[in-house]
Design an enzyme around this catalytic site. Structure first.
Site, PDB file in Angstrom:
ATOM      1  N   GLY A  14       0.772  -1.496   0.504  1.00 36.08           N
ATOM      2  CA  GLY A  14       0.066   0.009  -0.016  1.00 36.08           C
ATOM      3  C   GLY A  14       1.047   1.388  -0.224  1.00 36.08           C
ATOM      4  O   GLY A  14       1.871   1.063  -0.127  1.00 36.08           O
ATOM      5  N   ASP A  35       0.063  -9.023   1.383  1.00 39.66           N
ATOM      6  CA  ASP A  35      -0.454  -7.554   0.668  1.00 39.66           C
ATOM      7  C   ASP A  35      -1.842  -8.806  -0.249  1.00 39.66           C
ATOM      8  O   ASP A  35      -0.665  -9.916  -0.303  1.00 39.66           O
ATOM      9  CB  ASP A  35      -0.804  -6.579   0.295  1.00 39.66           C
ATOM     10  CG  ASP A  35      -1.051  -5.537   0.299  1.00 39.66           C
ATOM     11  OD1 ASP A  35      -2.221  -5.645  -0.676  1.00 39.66           O
ATOM     12  OD2 ASP A  35      -0.102  -4.124   0.612  1.00 39.66           O
ATOM     13  N   ASP A  60      -4.259 -12.365   2.739  1.00 39.39           N
ATOM     14  CA  ASP A  60      -4.788 -11.963   3.182  1.00 39.39           C
ATOM     15  C   ASP A  60      -4.951 -12.030   5.263  1.00 39.39           C
ATOM     16  O   ASP A  60      -5.240 -13.254   5.625  1.00 39.39           O
ATOM     17  CB  ASP A  60      -6.251 -12.541   3.659  1.00 39.39           C
ATOM     18  CG  ASP A  60      -7.806 -11.915   3.274  1.00 39.39           C
ATOM     19  OD1 ASP A  60      -7.948 -11.111   4.320  1.00 39.39           O
ATOM     20  OD2 ASP A  60      -8.062 -11.383   1.911  1.00 39.39           O
ATOM     21  N   VAL A  61      -5.128 -11.363   5.243  1.00 37.25           N
ATOM     22  CA  VAL A  61      -4.418 -10.960   6.880  1.00 37.25           C
ATOM     23  C   VAL A  61      -5.928 -12.034   7.647  1.00 37.25           C
ATOM     24  O   VAL A  61      -5.248 -12.026   9.171  1.00 37.25           O
ATOM     25  CB  VAL A  61      -4.484  -9.904   8.044  1.00 37.25           C
ATOM     26  CG1 VAL A  61      -3.204  -9.600   7.482  1.00 37.25           C
ATOM     27  CG2 VAL A  61      -5.106  -8.250   7.174  1.00 37.25           C
ATOM     28  N   TYR A 147     -14.803   0.759   9.183  1.00 36.74           N
ATOM     29  CA  TYR A 147     -13.389   1.397  10.263  1.00 36.74           C
ATOM     30  C   TYR A 147     -13.071   2.041  11.392  1.00 36.74           C
ATOM     31  O   TYR A 147     -12.416   1.423  11.971  1.00 36.74           O
ATOM     32  CB  TYR A 147     -13.147   2.444   8.554  1.00 36.74           C
ATOM     33  CG  TYR A 147     -11.820   2.871   8.684  1.00 36.74           C
ATOM     34  CD1 TYR A 147     -10.520   2.213   8.309  1.00 36.74           C
ATOM     35  CD2 TYR A 147     -11.349   4.420   9.519  1.00 36.74           C
ATOM     36  CE1 TYR A 147      -9.312   2.739   8.441  1.00 36.74           C
ATOM     37  CE2 TYR A 147      -9.827   4.437   9.559  1.00 36.74           C
ATOM     38  CZ  TYR A 147      -8.878   3.898   8.774  1.00 36.74           C
ATOM     39  OH  TYR A 147      -7.408   4.497   8.342  1.00 36.74           O
ATOM     40  N   LYS A 151     -10.984  -0.055  13.738  1.00 35.21           N
ATOM     41  CA  LYS A 151      -9.515  -0.089  14.134  1.00 35.21           C
ATOM     42  C   LYS A 151     -10.088   0.003  16.009  1.00 35.21           C
ATOM     43  O   LYS A 151      -8.500  -0.172  16.905  1.00 35.21           O
ATOM     44  CB  LYS A 151      -9.320   1.215  14.060  1.00 35.21           C
ATOM     45  CG  LYS A 151      -9.226   1.587  12.045  1.00 35.21           C
ATOM     46  CD  LYS A 151      -7.136   0.893  12.343  1.00 35.21           C
ATOM     47  CE  LYS A 151      -7.153   0.611  10.982  1.00 35.21           C
ATOM     48  NZ  LYS A 151      -6.036   0.234   9.825  1.00 35.21           N
TER      49      LYS A 151
HETATM   50  P1  NAD Z   1      -3.946   1.927   1.645  1.00 34.82           P
HETATM   51  O1  NAD Z   1      -5.209   1.489   0.969  1.00 34.82           O
HETATM   52  O2  NAD Z   1      -2.762   2.197   0.466  1.00 34.82           O
HETATM   53  O3  NAD Z   1      -2.973   1.149   1.983  1.00 34.82           O
HETATM   54  C1  NAD Z   1      -3.545  -0.233   2.799  1.00 34.82           C
HETATM   55  C2  NAD Z   1      -2.761  -2.014   2.141  1.00 34.82           C
HETATM   56  O4  NAD Z   1      -3.495  -2.649   2.810  1.00 34.82           O
HETATM   57  C3  NAD Z   1      -2.934  -1.978   1.080  1.00 34.82           C
HETATM   58  O5  NAD Z   1      -1.741  -1.958   0.138  1.00 34.82           O
HETATM   59  C4  NAD Z   1      -4.090  -3.006   0.814  1.00 34.82           C
HETATM   60  O6  NAD Z   1      -4.479  -3.870  -0.242  1.00 34.82           O
HETATM   61  C5  NAD Z   1      -3.939  -4.004   1.909  1.00 34.82           C
HETATM   62  N1  NAD Z   1      -5.132  -4.602   1.866  1.00 34.82           N
HETATM   63  C6  NAD Z   1      -6.421  -4.431   2.951  1.00 34.82           C
HETATM   64  N2  NAD Z   1      -7.051  -5.301   3.324  1.00 34.82           N
HETATM   65  C7  NAD Z   1      -6.090  -6.498   3.445  1.00 34.82           C
HETATM   66  C8  NAD Z   1      -6.382  -8.094   4.138  1.00 34.82           C
HETATM   67  N3  NAD Z   1      -7.312  -8.211   4.466  1.00 34.82           N
HETATM   68  N4  NAD Z   1      -5.371  -8.487   3.967  1.00 34.82           N
HETATM   69  C9  NAD Z   1      -3.717  -8.181   3.380  1.00 34.82           C
HETATM   70  N5  NAD Z   1      -4.082  -7.024   3.024  1.00 34.82           N
HETATM   71  C10 NAD Z   1      -5.242  -5.828   2.692  1.00 34.82           C
HETATM   72  O7  NAD Z   1      -3.259   2.861   3.006  1.00 34.82           O
HETATM   73  P2  NAD Z   1      -2.317   3.543   3.895  1.00 34.82           P
HETATM   74  O8  NAD Z   1      -2.356   4.841   3.623  1.00 34.82           O
HETATM   75  O9  NAD Z   1      -0.770   2.979   3.001  1.00 34.82           O
HETATM   76  O10 NAD Z   1      -2.941   2.952   4.983  1.00 34.82           O
HETATM   77  C11 NAD Z   1      -1.594   2.363   5.808  1.00 34.82           C
HETATM   78  C12 NAD Z   1      -1.939   1.581   6.926  1.00 34.82           C
HETATM   79  O11 NAD Z   1      -2.321   3.012   8.087  1.00 34.82           O
HETATM   80  C13 NAD Z   1      -3.801   0.903   6.943  1.00 34.82           C
HETATM   81  O12 NAD Z   1      -4.024   0.186   8.394  1.00 34.82           O
HETATM   82  C14 NAD Z   1      -4.578   2.546   7.709  1.00 34.82           C
HETATM   83  O13 NAD Z   1      -5.611   1.911   8.684  1.00 34.82           O
HETATM   84  C15 NAD Z   1      -3.476   3.260   8.703  1.00 34.82           C
HETATM   85  N6  NAD Z   1      -3.581   4.888   8.320  1.00 34.82           N
HETATM   86  C16 NAD Z   1      -3.566   5.153   7.136  1.00 34.82           C
HETATM   87  C17 NAD Z   1      -4.081   6.761   7.150  1.00 34.82           C
HETATM   88  C18 NAD Z   1      -3.170   8.024   6.071  1.00 34.82           C
HETATM   89  O14 NAD Z   1      -3.906   8.899   6.506  1.00 34.82           O
HETATM   90  N7  NAD Z   1      -2.701   7.450   4.818  1.00 34.82           N
HETATM   91  C19 NAD Z   1      -4.342   7.270   8.309  1.00 34.82           C
HETATM   92  C20 NAD Z   1      -4.313   6.517   9.380  1.00 34.82           C
HETATM   93  C21 NAD Z   1      -4.241   5.304  10.001  1.00 34.82           C
END
Ligand code: NAD
Ligand code: UDP
Length: 315
Positions: A14, A35, A60-61, A147, A151
């Site tokens: 991601g 992922d 998948d987690v 969400y 979380k």
């Molecule tokens: P993103 O959507 O780019 O990355 C999430 C990744 O998780 C993706 O690669 C997706 O394919 C993978 N994924 C989703 N469901 C899955 C599953 N069931 N099994 C395996 N892989 C799975 O989002 P991001 O911005 O990179 O966020 C990463 C983490 O940080 C997330 O947990 C998100 O909640 C947290 N977060 C991000 C932000 C932000 O602003 N970017 C803010 C708060 C929290």
């Protein structure tokens, strides 16, 4: 590198996960990226594939996993409202079952585990700025709840595994983070505004645009995550940039910086959209010696250049 670790990054393909994998490899660690490619993509990690200390597993987690590992960064979960609301039941399963499976793995291996939690645990906050002691104001049955509550439940699981089994945990509450590596169709505000501005399309402001967010640049956030992992703190710890901007201010800035002809178009405000967001980062400053260094203008410059490249390639 003094002490190379075997590190698992879930959600490693991601936006944040891929940058984290890159950073950890540059520090000499062995990294396994896990992922299911729901919102992540192989292009995000393809430049790392020729490194012998990098492995990728399509998994998948929500399913259990067995692996010898020293540290786990649990990032797997869609983060953009558009994506996490696409299949809300799956989103909750990812947060809750994902946390259980990764905590079981940490329990079995003795690994330290970091949870990528979120400012969304504060919901539409009645306390401003938000310190970690604030319990939040979340609508448990709204469209964001899959969400937010997912979380929150993950945080509960982290602390129960810590108290009941002695698992070595840490929780980062991440506030809006942006930067190169976001997808063109990510749906979050910074990528939307920049892509719209570069295409001279209307900038879509939801509601009257007075709602605020505090935007953290990607590399600052990664530094905070790594510091937290390598500390002995459980958290939760807010990681974010404490300077708030309204969506109107953001739209103006993006239009100015891109030299765009875009106009502003107002759309309905989605349900439960938080009116304000600003982290109190004193815990991170005191405990990790960390604060976000990159001003929004500087981070936007890099992000605009990145999206220009993506659009030039018709991505
Ligand atoms: P993103 O959507 O780019 O990355 C999430 C990744 O998780 C993706 O690669 C997706 O394919 C993978 N994924 C989703 N469901 C899955 C599953 N069931 N099994 C395996 N892989 C799975 O989002 P991001 O911005 O990179 O966020 C990463 C983490 O940080 C997330 O947990 C998100 O909640 C947290 N977060 C991000 C932000 C932000 O602003 N970017 C803010 C708060 C929290
Ligand atoms: N937003 C907007 N236009 C867009 C996308 C989002 O005005 O094209 C607003 C959204 O309603 C919210 C803020 O920008 O108030 C931040 O939204 P984002 O999806 O980036 O993250 P959130 O903090 O809401 O999870």
């Amino acid at each position: 590198m003094v002490n190379p670790q075997r590190i698992l990054v879930t959600g490693g393909a991601g936006f944040l996960g891929s940058r984290l994998c890159e950073h950890l490899l540059s520090q000499g660690h062995s990294v396994t990226c896990l992922d299911n490619y729901f919102t992540g993509c192989k292009q995000n990690i393809e430049h790392l594939l020729d490194q012998s200390s990098f492995e990728v597993t399509c998994h998948d987690v929500t399913l259990p996993l067995s692996l010898e590992i020293d540290q786990i960064y649990n990032l797997a979960c869609p983060a953009s409202p558009v994506h996490y609301q696409h299949d809300p039941v799956k989103t909750t399963r990812t947060s809750v079952l994902g946390a259980i499976n990764m905590l079981d793995l940490a329990h079995q291996t003795g690994a330290r585990i970091l949870q990528a939690s979120t400012s969304e645990v504060y919901g539409d906050p009645a306390v401003h700025p938000q310190p970690e002691e604030y319990w939040g104001n979340v609508n448990p049955i709204g469209i964001r709840a899959c969400y937010d509550e997912g979380k929150r439940c993950a945080e509960t699981l982290f602390f129960d595994y810590y108290r009941e089994y002695g698992v070595d945990i840490s929780i980062a509450r991440i506030f809006n983070t942006y930067g190169p590596g976001m997808q063109v169709n990510d749906g979050r505000v910074i990528s939307n505004f920049i892509v719209q501005a570069l295409k001279n399309q209307p900038i879509t402001i939801y509601g009257d645009g007075s709602q605020t967010r505090s935007f953290c640049y990607r590399d600052d956030l990664i530094e905070g995550l790594v510091r937290l992992m390598n500390s002995s703190l459980t958290g939760p710890i807010n990681l974010g940039n404490p300077n708030p901007f309204s969506m109107n201010e953001l739209a103006e800035l993006v239009i100015k910086m891109t030299g765009s002809q875009s106009t502003i178009e107002h759309h309905d405000l989605p349900a439960d959209d938080p009116s304000q967001r600003q982290p109190d980062i004193q815990r991170a400053v005191d405990g990790l010696g960390w604060k976000a260094e990159t001003p929004l203008h500087d981070g936007l410059l890099k992000t605009i250049a990145y999206f220009k490249g993506r659009l030039a390639n018709n991505d």
